[in-house]
Design a protein around this motif. Structure first.
Motif, PDB file in Angstrom:
ATOM      1  N   GLU A  83       0.813  -1.221   0.000  1.00 23.99           N
ATOM      2  CA  GLU A  83       0.000   0.000   0.000  1.00 23.99           C
ATOM      3  C   GLU A  83       0.851   1.277   0.000  1.00 23.99           C
ATOM      4  N   TRP A  84       2.162   1.136   0.215  1.00 22.73           N
ATOM      5  CA  TRP A  84       3.029   2.305   0.248  1.00 22.73           C
ATOM      6  C   TRP A  84       3.157   2.898  -1.148  1.00 22.73           C
ATOM      7  N   PRO A  85       3.146   4.217  -1.265  1.00 25.11           N
ATOM      8  CA  PRO A  85       3.287   4.830  -2.595  1.00 25.11           C
ATOM      9  C   PRO A  85       4.675   4.587  -3.196  1.00 25.11           C
ATOM     10  N   GLU A  86       5.671   4.398  -2.342  1.00 24.70           N
ATOM     11  CA  GLU A  86       7.035   4.104  -2.801  1.00 24.70           C
ATOM     12  C   GLU A  86       7.755   3.372  -1.668  1.00 24.70           C
ATOM     13  N   PRO A  87       8.857   2.687  -1.977  1.00 23.09           N
ATOM     14  CA  PRO A  87       9.601   1.988  -0.917  1.00 23.09           C
ATOM     15  C   PRO A  87      10.092   2.964   0.159  1.00 23.09           C
ATOM     16  N   LEU A  88      10.276   2.441   1.357  1.00 22.64           N
ATOM     17  CA  LEU A  88      10.785   3.235   2.471  1.00 22.64           C
ATOM     18  C   LEU A  88      12.279   3.006   2.631  1.00 22.64           C
ATOM     19  N   THR A  89      12.977   4.024   3.079  1.00 24.44           N
ATOM     20  CA  THR A  89      14.395   3.877   3.401  1.00 24.44           C
ATOM     21  C   THR A  89      14.537   3.925   4.915  1.00 24.44           C
ATOM     22  N   VAL A  90      15.173   2.886   5.458  1.00 23.46           N
ATOM     23  CA  VAL A  90      15.430   2.807   6.891  1.00 23.46           C
ATOM     24  C   VAL A  90      16.930   2.663   7.107  1.00 23.46           C
ATOM     25  N   VAL A  91      17.368   3.009   8.312  1.00 25.96           N
ATOM     26  CA  VAL A  91      18.777   2.864   8.676  1.00 25.96           C
ATOM     27  C   VAL A  91      18.844   2.063   9.974  1.00 25.96           C
ATOM     28  N   PRO A  92      19.410   0.859   9.936  1.00 29.03           N
ATOM     29  CA  PRO A  92      19.602   0.104  11.181  1.00 29.03           C
ATOM     30  C   PRO A  92      20.700   0.755  12.022  1.00 29.03           C
ATOM     31  N   GLN A  93      20.463   0.823  13.319  1.00 30.25           N
ATOM     32  CA  GLN A  93      21.435   1.428  14.228  1.00 30.25           C
ATOM     33  C   GLN A  93      21.531   0.594  15.491  1.00 30.25           C
ATOM     34  N   MET A  94      22.710   0.562  16.091  1.00 29.73           N
ATOM     35  CA  MET A  94      22.889  -0.071  17.389  1.00 29.73           C
ATOM     36  C   MET A  94      22.747   1.021  18.442  1.00 29.73           C
ATOM     37  N   VAL A  95      21.951   0.752  19.459  1.00 29.91           N
ATOM     38  CA  VAL A  95      21.660   1.719  20.509  1.00 29.91           C
ATOM     39  C   VAL A  95      21.900   1.048  21.857  1.00 29.91           C
ATOM     40  N   ARG A  96      22.466   1.786  22.789  1.00 28.35           N
ATOM     41  CA  ARG A  96      22.673   1.264  24.139  1.00 28.35           C
ATOM     42  C   ARG A  96      21.465   1.638  24.991  1.00 28.35           C
ATOM     43  N   GLY A  97      20.850   0.628  25.589  1.00 28.35           N
ATOM     44  CA  GLY A  97      19.679   0.847  26.423  1.00 28.35           C
ATOM     45  C   GLY A  97      20.049   1.323  27.819  1.00 28.35           C
ATOM     46  N   SER A  98      19.039   1.575  28.633  1.00 29.60           N
ATOM     47  CA  SER A  98      19.247   2.125  29.969  1.00 29.60           C
ATOM     48  C   SER A  98      19.991   1.156  30.889  1.00 29.60           C
ATOM     49  N   LYS A  99      19.925  -0.144  30.615  1.00 26.16           N
ATOM     50  CA  LYS A  99      20.627  -1.130  31.446  1.00 26.16           C
ATOM     51  C   LYS A  99      21.993  -1.482  30.867  1.00 26.16           C
ATOM     52  N   GLY A 100      22.428  -0.715  29.853  1.00 28.31           N
ATOM     53  CA  GLY A 100      23.742  -0.923  29.286  1.00 28.31           C
ATOM     54  C   GLY A 100      23.806  -1.947  28.163  1.00 28.31           C
ATOM     55  N   LEU A 101      22.695  -2.594  27.860  1.00 29.74           N
ATOM     56  CA  LEU A 101      22.682  -3.578  26.783  1.00 29.74           C
ATOM     57  C   LEU A 101      22.499  -2.892  25.435  1.00 29.74           C
ATOM     58  N   GLU A 102      23.151  -3.421  24.416  1.00 32.13           N
ATOM     59  CA  GLU A 102      22.987  -2.882  23.071  1.00 32.13           C
ATOM     60  C   GLU A 102      21.873  -3.623  22.350  1.00 32.13           C
ATOM     61  N   PHE A 103      21.127  -2.881  21.558  1.00 32.16           N
ATOM     62  CA  PHE A 103      20.099  -3.494  20.719  1.00 32.16           C
ATOM     63  C   PHE A 103      20.031  -2.747  19.411  1.00 32.16           C
ATOM     64  N   MET A 104      19.462  -3.413  18.405  1.00 36.37           N
ATOM     65  CA  MET A 104      19.332  -2.809  17.098  1.00 36.37           C
ATOM     66  C   MET A 104      17.959  -2.159  16.978  1.00 36.37           C
ATOM     67  N   GLN A 105      17.918  -1.012  16.316  1.00 42.04           N
ATOM     68  CA  GLN A 105      16.649  -0.355  16.005  1.00 42.04           C
ATOM     69  C   GLN A 105      16.713   0.192  14.590  1.00 42.04           C
ATOM     70  N   LEU A 106      15.557   0.500  14.056  1.00 40.38           N
ATOM     71  CA  LEU A 106      15.473   1.094  12.720  1.00 40.38           C
ATOM     72  C   LEU A 106      15.010   2.535  12.848  1.00 40.38           C
ATOM     73  N   SER A 107      15.623   3.394  12.047  1.00 38.25           N
ATOM     74  CA  SER A 107      15.179   4.782  11.948  1.00 38.25           C
ATOM     75  C   SER A 107      14.810   5.048  10.485  1.00 38.25           C
ATOM     76  N   LEU A 108      13.788   5.865  10.278  1.00 36.77           N
ATOM     77  CA  LEU A 108      13.460   6.264   8.925  1.00 36.77           C
ATOM     78  C   LEU A 108      14.519   7.245   8.444  1.00 36.77           C
ATOM     79  N   ALA A 109      14.935   7.076   7.187  1.00 36.50           N
ATOM     80  CA  ALA A 109      15.958   7.970   6.624  1.00 36.50           C
ATOM     81  C   ALA A 109      15.290   9.173   5.995  1.00 36.50           C
TER      82      ALA A 109
END
Length: 109
Positions: A83-109
């Motif tokens: 249903e999207w009018p065009e493909p989306l661009t995302v950027v995977p990023q590693m983020v450090r959480g509040s307990k010090g653990l790293e996790f991956m998240q996606l941000s829209l570019a």
């Protein structure tokens, strides 16, 4: 196209999303499938694997819960990928959480 994505031996076709950290990924389809996951202790569990598919048919997968939640939010806001009018661009990023653990998240570019 979700229905034409090969499910047999798809793990051979899917690249690691982690290898694309800080690089833009253009996505035109998304697949979520259950897969076996073995942790660092050797314990195996079933968990969802999110696969982002580019317009060229490249596939990037991860078992990151944060990425799955981001994909669920994108679908809630924008609808299903077809249903999207065009493909989306995302950027995977590693983020450090509040307990010090790293996790991956996606941000829209």
């Amino acid at each position: 196209d979700l229905h034409s994505f090969p499910t047999r031996r798809s793990s051979d076709l899917v690249q690691r999303l982690r290898d694309m950290i800080s690089k833009p990924v253009v996505i035109s389809d998304i697949v979520v499938q259950m897969t076996d996951y073995t942790d660092e202790r050797g314990e195996t569990t079933r968990r969802p694997r999110t696969i982002l598919i580019t317009p060229e048919g490249e596939a990037y997968g991860t078992t990151s819960v944060a990425v799955l939640r981001t994909v669920q939010n994108l679908i809630s806001l924008l609808g299903m990928p077809h249903e999207w009018p065009e493909p989306l661009t995302v950027v995977p990023q590693m983020v450090r959480g509040s307990k010090g653990l790293e996790f991956m998240q996606l941000s829209l570019a």
